[in-house]
Design a protein around this motif. Structure first.
Motif, mmCIF file in Angstrom:
data_model
loop_
_atom_site.group_PDB
_atom_site.id
_atom_site.type_symbol
_atom_site.label_atom_id
_atom_site.label_comp_id
_atom_site.label_asym_id
_atom_site.label_seq_id
_atom_site.Cartn_x
_atom_site.Cartn_y
_atom_site.Cartn_z
ATOM 1 N N SER A 139 29.129 -26.311 78.337
ATOM 2 C CA SER A 139 27.888 -25.468 78.370
ATOM 3 C C SER A 139 27.774 -25.346 76.727
ATOM 4 C CB SER A 139 27.885 -24.104 78.885
ATOM 5 O OG SER A 139 27.088 -23.215 78.302
ATOM 6 N N ASN A 157 30.519 -20.321 71.323
ATOM 7 C CA ASN A 157 31.182 -19.013 71.241
ATOM 8 C C ASN A 157 32.671 -19.286 71.024
ATOM 9 O OD1 ASN A 157 28.960 -17.042 71.548
ATOM 10 N ND2 ASN A 157 29.375 -17.045 73.529
ATOM 11 N N GLU A 164 30.034 -12.931 74.141
ATOM 12 C CA GLU A 164 30.569 -12.870 75.622
ATOM 13 C C GLU A 164 30.214 -14.191 76.354
ATOM 14 O OE1 GLU A 164 30.731 -9.085 78.075
ATOM 15 O OE2 GLU A 164 28.766 -10.056 78.843
ATOM 16 N N ASN A 165 31.421 -14.839 77.196
ATOM 17 C CA ASN A 165 31.222 -15.708 78.140
ATOM 18 C C ASN A 165 31.727 -14.907 79.341
ATOM 19 O OD1 ASN A 165 30.534 -17.565 76.059
ATOM 20 N ND2 ASN A 165 32.461 -18.756 76.428
ATOM 21 N N HIS A 167 26.004 -10.368 82.081
ATOM 22 C CA HIS A 167 26.533 -10.101 80.905
ATOM 23 C C HIS A 167 26.659 -8.495 80.776
ATOM 24 C CE1 HIS A 167 26.998 -14.153 78.807
ATOM 25 N NE2 HIS A 167 26.021 -14.089 79.688
ATOM 26 N N HIS A 222 27.991 -21.402 75.483
ATOM 27 C CA HIS A 222 29.705 -20.958 75.798
ATOM 28 C C HIS A 222 30.617 -21.680 74.894
ATOM 29 C CE1 HIS A 222 27.643 -20.064 79.767
ATOM 30 N NE2 HIS A 222 28.306 -18.882 79.259
ATOM 31 N N TRP A 239 33.060 -23.832 80.379
ATOM 32 C CA TRP A 239 32.524 -23.053 79.384
ATOM 33 C C TRP A 239 32.380 -24.302 78.122
ATOM 34 C CZ3 TRP A 239 36.170 -18.612 79.734
ATOM 35 C CH2 TRP A 239 35.727 -17.379 80.692
#
Length: 82
Positions: A45, A51, A26-27, A19, A48, A42
């Motif tokens: 997960s 987000n 942030e992904n 990161h 992720h 994503w």
């Protein structure tokens, strides 16, 4: 978007995956050859996915870079802002 693109390029050129440390959601991902593959990863997960679906974030920037000489070849970044 420029920041997300710059981070993807940085990871590709330097052959790293971590990161950015910026004060944004942030992904990141590496090794996925298509946008569909990385988004599926994503969404699979918990963090992720949170987000991506968060109502807190109202802006998103996306970046992608390719480096044939790196370990993962494909580097992806999403950065989220309120």
């Amino acid at each position: 978007m420029a920041s997300a693109q710059a981070w993807s390029e940085y990871m590709a050129v330097n052959n790293v995956v971590y990161h950015s440390g910026q004060n944004v959601g942030e992904n990141i991902a590496a090794g996925y050859a298509s946008p569909g593959d990385v988004v599926a990863a994503w969404m699979g997960s918990e963090g992720h996915r949170a987000n991506i679906l968060s109502p807190y974030y109202t802006q998103v920037g996306a970046g992608y870079a390719y480096s044939a000489n790196s370990t993962y070849k494909h580097y992806w970044t999403l950065q989220f802002l309120p």
